[in-house]
Scaffold this active site. Structure first.
Site, mmCIF file in Angstrom:
data_model
loop_
_atom_site.group_PDB
_atom_site.id
_atom_site.type_symbol
_atom_site.label_atom_id
_atom_site.label_comp_id
_atom_site.label_asym_id
_atom_site.label_seq_id
_atom_site.Cartn_x
_atom_site.Cartn_y
_atom_site.Cartn_z
ATOM 1 N N ALA A 23 0.798 -1.230 0.000
ATOM 2 C CA ALA A 23 0.000 0.000 0.000
ATOM 3 C C ALA A 23 0.827 1.275 0.000
ATOM 4 C CB ALA A 23 -0.932 0.006 1.217
ATOM 5 N N THR A 25 2.465 2.435 -2.620
ATOM 6 C CA THR A 25 2.521 3.035 -3.947
ATOM 7 C C THR A 25 1.402 2.468 -4.812
ATOM 8 O OG1 THR A 25 3.996 3.490 -5.833
ATOM 9 C CG2 THR A 25 4.071 1.280 -4.916
ATOM 10 N N GLY A 26 1.148 3.115 -5.945
ATOM 11 C CA GLY A 26 0.265 2.579 -6.970
ATOM 12 C C GLY A 26 -1.147 2.282 -6.512
ATOM 13 N N GLY A 28 -2.314 -0.011 -4.472
ATOM 14 C CA GLY A 28 -2.478 -0.212 -3.041
ATOM 15 C C GLY A 28 -2.571 1.096 -2.284
ATOM 16 N N SER A 146 -5.484 -9.937 -12.505
ATOM 17 C CA SER A 146 -5.060 -9.155 -13.672
ATOM 18 C C SER A 146 -5.663 -9.762 -14.924
ATOM 19 C CB SER A 146 -3.527 -9.185 -13.768
ATOM 20 O OG SER A 146 -3.077 -8.739 -15.034
ATOM 21 N N TYR A 172 3.831 -15.022 -14.862
ATOM 22 C CA TYR A 172 2.924 -14.007 -14.322
ATOM 23 C C TYR A 172 1.474 -14.442 -14.517
ATOM 24 C CZ TYR A 172 0.574 -9.513 -13.609
ATOM 25 O OH TYR A 172 -0.259 -8.514 -13.153
#
Length: 303
Positions: A23, A25-26, A28, A146, A172
């Site tokens: 949480a 950055t970005g 989060g 995703s 991924y």
């Protein structure tokens, strides 16, 4: 159904405690910020606590920081113990942190980095904290997947850790498919309790630091196209926030952008790939995840 759902639709969150991984950055950061602004007590569960404290200082409301390295089972156990010492309830667990397209490498415990971080780390954390959620009606586990779960994605039971060969894109995809399969199987196990629900979300294509490991041949085209096909982290966080707070959300739902191909737009319930709904694969992945992490889920039996 609410059209053009935004943070203004978030109900009052006072009295609720949320743990958000990754949480600082970005996505989060935007998720935690919005929850705190609407009254929730928010714990930023982050690997770098200095960056976490800097992020917390930019937020308003009751925001604190907890060290958590999802690449280490020891760190996950330590974080869970610390959280249990701090609180006897968790209303929202947001499994947001992740890595994407990393070069071939392993976690501290020898797991392939993307599978180990994105899936196994969150699997273990959820299992260690779930009993703090089960007594609470309306509590939720939200795991961020995703659109990459559709790309060359399968659960490679014959080589889960990519020891024989490695494709960063396929690895991924496996990790993000695992996020969805974990959510769907968790929801089946939670359903008899009638209190906690499990949901998933994805941000579409958002402009975050997650893409820093994109393979070199793809970087230039993506740089050119980014302004046309990406949305801000604040928009990308909306599916997670809706899954976490919309009173009408149901266990097992998957939220993503409502625009064409789920790339950008306001959040709505979406469908995932046909493979993600295969219950026998979900259950096999669950059993292997328990074996690999050594974590079993208290109070949830086989689906």
């Amino acid at each position: 159904m609410t059209q053009n759902w935004t943070t203004t639709n978030i109900p009052d969150q006072h009295g609720r405690l949320a743990v958000v991984t990754g949480a600082n950055t970005g996505l989060g950061y935007e998720t935690a910020k919005a929850l705190a602004e609407h009254g929730a007590s928010v714990i930023l569960a982050v690997r770098d606590t200095e960056k976490g404290n800097q992020a917390a200082a930019r937020m308003t409301g009751d925001v604190t920081v907890q060290a958590l390295d999802l690449t280490s089972l020891d760190s996950i156990h330590a974080a869970a113990a610390a959280l249990r010492n701090r609180t006897d309830r968790i209303d929202l667990l947001i499994n947001n942190a992740g890595v994407m397209y990393t070069p071939k490498q392993t976690t501290h415990d020898g797991f392939e980095m993307q599978f180990g971080t994105n899936h196994l780390g969150h699997f273990a954390l959820t299992g260690l904290l779930l009993d703090l959620m089960l007594p609470l009606p309306g509590s939720r586990v939200v795991t961020v997947s995703s659109t990459g779960h559709r790309i060359r994605a399968a659960i490679h039971f014959d080589d889960l850790q990519w020891e024989r060969s490695y494709s960063r894109i396929a690895a991924y995809g496996q990790s993000k498919l695992a996020n969805l399969m974990f959510t769907y199987e968790l929801q089946r196990r939670l359903a008899p309790h009638g209190t906690t629900i499990a949901l998933a979300a994805h941000p579409g294509i958002s402009a975050t630091e997650l893409a820093r490991n994109v393979p070199a041949p793809l970087r230039l085209p993506i740089t050119w196209l980014a302004p046309l096909i990406t949305q801000t982290p604040a928009m990308g966080a909306l599916p997670t926030l809706r899954a976490a707070t919309d009173p009408a959300a149901l266990g097992g739902q998957y939220y993503g952008p409502g625009g064409r191909n789920q790339v950008i737009g306001h959040p709505r319930p979406v469908t995932s790939s046909p493979e993600s709904y295969e219950a026998d694969v979900q259950q096999r992945l669950w059993a292997i995840s328990e074996d690999l992490t050594g974590v079993t889920f208290t109070g949830t039996g086989p689906s």
